[in-house]
Structures are given as C-alpha cells and as structure tokens.
Scaffold this motif. Structure first.
Motif, PDB file in Angstrom:
ATOM      1  N   LYS A 245       0.824  -1.213   0.000  1.00 30.73           N
ATOM      2  CA  LYS A 245       0.000   0.000   0.000  1.00 30.73           C
ATOM      3  C   LYS A 245       0.854   1.259   0.000  1.00 30.73           C
ATOM      4  O   LYS A 245       0.506   2.256  -0.634  1.00 30.73           O
ATOM      5  CB  LYS A 245      -0.946  -0.014   1.195  1.00 30.73           C
ATOM      6  CG  LYS A 245      -2.081  -1.029   1.071  1.00 30.73           C
ATOM      7  CD  LYS A 245      -3.047  -0.943   2.246  1.00 30.73           C
ATOM      8  CE  LYS A 245      -4.199  -1.925   2.078  1.00 30.73           C
ATOM      9  NZ  LYS A 245      -5.140  -1.875   3.223  1.00 30.73           N
ATOM     10  N   VAL A 246       1.974   1.204   0.707  1.00 31.70           N
ATOM     11  CA  VAL A 246       2.868   2.360   0.727  1.00 31.70           C
ATOM     12  C   VAL A 246       3.432   2.626  -0.666  1.00 31.70           C
ATOM     13  O   VAL A 246       3.405   3.761  -1.162  1.00 31.70           O
ATOM     14  CB  VAL A 246       4.028   2.145   1.726  1.00 31.70           C
ATOM     15  CG1 VAL A 246       5.102   3.227   1.549  1.00 31.70           C
ATOM     16  CG2 VAL A 246       3.503   2.172   3.158  1.00 31.70           C
TER      17      VAL A 246
ATOM     18  N   SER B  26       0.660   3.914  -2.997  1.00 34.74           N
ATOM     19  CA  SER B  26       0.279   5.291  -2.672  1.00 34.74           C
ATOM     20  C   SER B  26       1.350   6.279  -3.121  1.00 34.74           C
ATOM     21  O   SER B  26       1.033   7.364  -3.630  1.00 34.74           O
ATOM     22  CB  SER B  26       0.027   5.430  -1.170  1.00 34.74           C
ATOM     23  OG  SER B  26      -1.107   4.694  -0.770  1.00 34.74           O
TER      24      SER B  26
ATOM     25  N   ASN C 217       1.191   6.718  -6.899  1.00 33.27           N
ATOM     26  CA  ASN C 217       0.127   7.650  -7.258  1.00 33.27           C
ATOM     27  C   ASN C 217       0.496   9.083  -6.875  1.00 33.27           C
ATOM     28  O   ASN C 217       0.108  10.042  -7.565  1.00 33.27           O
ATOM     29  CB  ASN C 217      -1.181   7.243  -6.585  1.00 33.27           C
ATOM     30  CG  ASN C 217      -1.800   6.023  -7.243  1.00 33.27           C
ATOM     31  OD1 ASN C 217      -1.715   5.837  -8.449  1.00 33.27           O
ATOM     32  ND2 ASN C 217      -2.431   5.165  -6.442  1.00 33.27           N
ATOM     33  N   THR C 218       1.250   9.240  -5.794  1.00 37.21           N
ATOM     34  CA  THR C 218       1.711  10.566  -5.392  1.00 37.21           C
ATOM     35  C   THR C 218       2.598  11.169  -6.475  1.00 37.21           C
ATOM     36  O   THR C 218       2.508  12.370  -6.768  1.00 37.21           O
ATOM     37  CB  THR C 218       2.484  10.494  -4.061  1.00 37.21           C
ATOM     38  OG1 THR C 218       1.597  10.053  -3.029  1.00 37.21           O
ATOM     39  CG2 THR C 218       3.065  11.848  -3.685  1.00 37.21           C
TER      40      THR C 218
ATOM     41  N   THR D 197      -3.848   7.297 -12.760  1.00 42.13           N
ATOM     42  CA  THR D 197      -4.032   7.776 -11.392  1.00 42.13           C
ATOM     43  C   THR D 197      -5.113   8.833 -11.356  1.00 42.13           C
ATOM     44  O   THR D 197      -5.031   9.830 -12.085  1.00 42.13           O
ATOM     45  CB  THR D 197      -2.716   8.364 -10.837  1.00 42.13           C
ATOM     46  OG1 THR D 197      -1.725   7.337 -10.780  1.00 42.13           O
ATOM     47  CG2 THR D 197      -2.921   8.942  -9.447  1.00 42.13           C
TER      48      THR D 197
END
Length: 268
Positions: free
Chosen positions: A113-114, A117, A120-121, A157
């Motif tokens: 998940k990190v 995420s 996507n960041t 994204t």
C-alpha cells in the motif's frame, strides 16, 4: 491476439489536430502543455499539439527517473523542436519535492500500500506541476491517456495523469497510437520500448502490472463491448478476458462521474 490498427492515420491525424486547434481557439487559450515521459502516448500527444501551431510546452518531471526514460523523452523533444518552432521545453526536477513529501507522511507496515500510494503521489505531483505551468501561461493541459487505459482498465491515477483539460488520444486504442506514432516519425527508441508508467522507480512494465499486454486487453475490450463472457473462452484467452473484466470493474470509480448525494426537494 496481436491487434493491427485499421485507422486511416493521415486523416485521423488531421482530425485530431483540427479538433485541438478549434478547442483552443474557442477556449481562448494560448497553447498546450504536455508532460513528457519517454513513452509513445506522450510523444504522440505532444506532436499532435505541436501541429496546431499553438505554443506547445513539453515538460520533463523526473522523480528518480530511469535514465532510459529520460533519454527517450529528450530525444523526442529535441526532434520535435527541430520540426516545430512553436515547441519549447522545461524541466522541473520533482525528486526533492517527492522526498520531502515522503518525510512528512507516516509509513505503515503494509509495503504494498505504501509503494502504491507513493506511485500515485508521483503522478499527482506531476499533475500539479503541469497545472502550474498551464496557469502562468494560459495553456491547456493535454492528456496522454489512450482508450484502453482511460475507458477499459482504468490504468491511470485519479487526479494524477487522469487530471487534464482535454484528451486528444483517448478514443484511440494502443495499437492505433502506435500506428499514428509511426506515421508521425516518433523516434524508434520510443516505438520499440516496452510500455511503462515509470511510477515505481524500477523496470516493471505496464504488462507486469496489468497481467496482460495491450494487444490482449484491446482484444478483450472489443469482445466485451460485443457482449462476450469469460465462458466463451478457454486457456489464455479466458485468463485475459477475466483480467480485463476485473480491472474494468474495480476501476469504475476512476471512469465514472463523481457520485453526488442529491437531496430530495422535500428535504430542502
């Protein structure tokens, strides 16, 4: 499942260029801004924008970017500038911004998940950067998503590369984009490179992430539109069709309008 494009490339090219030009004229904007990744979609999109005659700003936004991605992007930009005097370029190195962001947010024990995420960041930082340049110059942000990504499997994204003002190639399958790229004389280094979003800082390809090639996903998308089901297939075809259906289902939140809670009149 190899998909061969049947579009009339010269006519499609002219159609999209005229569409872009008309849209920009009606919107009374000064030009276009395109994020350059070193991939075929951004190369084709920027070339289409350049043909309008409007100023076209190609933006490089490296974040721990692989050298091959950078070199392909720069090769394309230099060629485009040599062909079109209305093309300019700028680099915004977002690596320090990305690292600063990472230092300000908590980590978790779920590495998957990190990493997702943060991937996507990266895309959202780039979207913010493109809109910065669009804002100060009065330009439109031109999207680089194709039909399979934007309306088939949702491979983008939300509010990242999905955050754009207009989408010139979003009605073209990936095979169509490659056909148009060949017509537009996009560098061979880009045409021959394996498609990748470059968001994870490693060498994983789009196919690695999706579980199927674009040719396979196009095949599944077209048959899904005709009403086929997984029961119509076996072996690899069944596997690919199920992959397509799963991705299409779980990514609907990206492809549909934002749900709005409409309050009935008797409550207002």
């Amino acid at each position: 499942m190899t998909k061969k494009s049947t579009i009339q490339v010269e006519k499609v090219n002219s159609y999209i260029v005229n569409w872009l030009k008309t849209y920009a004229e009606n919107a009374k904007v000064n030009g276009f801004v395109v994020g350059i990744s070193g991939g075929v979609d951004s190369a084709v999109t920027s070339t289409l924008c350049a043909q309008t005659g409007f100023p076209t700003l190609c933006v490089e936004m490296p974040i721990h970017q692989a050298p091959t991605h950078v070199s392909r992007g720069r090769e394309h930009i230099e060629l485009l500038k040599s062909r079109f005097p209305n093309v300019s370029t700028i680099e915004a190195d977002l690596t320090p911004v990305f690292e600063s962001f990472k230092n300000q947010v908590p980590a978790t024990e779920d590495d998957y998940k990190v990493h997702l995420s943060l991937a996507n960041t990266r895309a959202r930082l780039r979207m913010t950067t493109l809109y910065y340049f669009a804002g100060i110059k009065g330009y439109l942000v031109a999207g680089t998503g194709n039909k399979v990504e934007d309306f088939g499997v949702g491979f983008f994204t939300k509010y990242g590369d999905g955050g754009v003002d207009l989408s010139p190639i979003a009605d073209l399958m990936k095979s169509d984009v490659f056909a148009l790229a060949d017509f537009l004389k996009i560098p061979r280094s880009i045409l021959e490179a394996l498609p990748t979003d470059g968001l994870f800082g490693d060498d994983r390809t789009d196919e690695d992430q999706l579980g199927a090639s674009y040719d396979e996903l196009e095949w599944a998308m077209l048959l899904d539109e005709k009403g086929s089901t997984a029961n119509n297939f076996s072996g690899r075809e069944k596997t690919v069709f199920e992959i397509y259906k799963k991705l299409n289902s779980i990514n609907q939140h990206k492809m549909l309008d934002i749900p709005v809670c409409v309050i009935s009149k008797n409550l207002k």
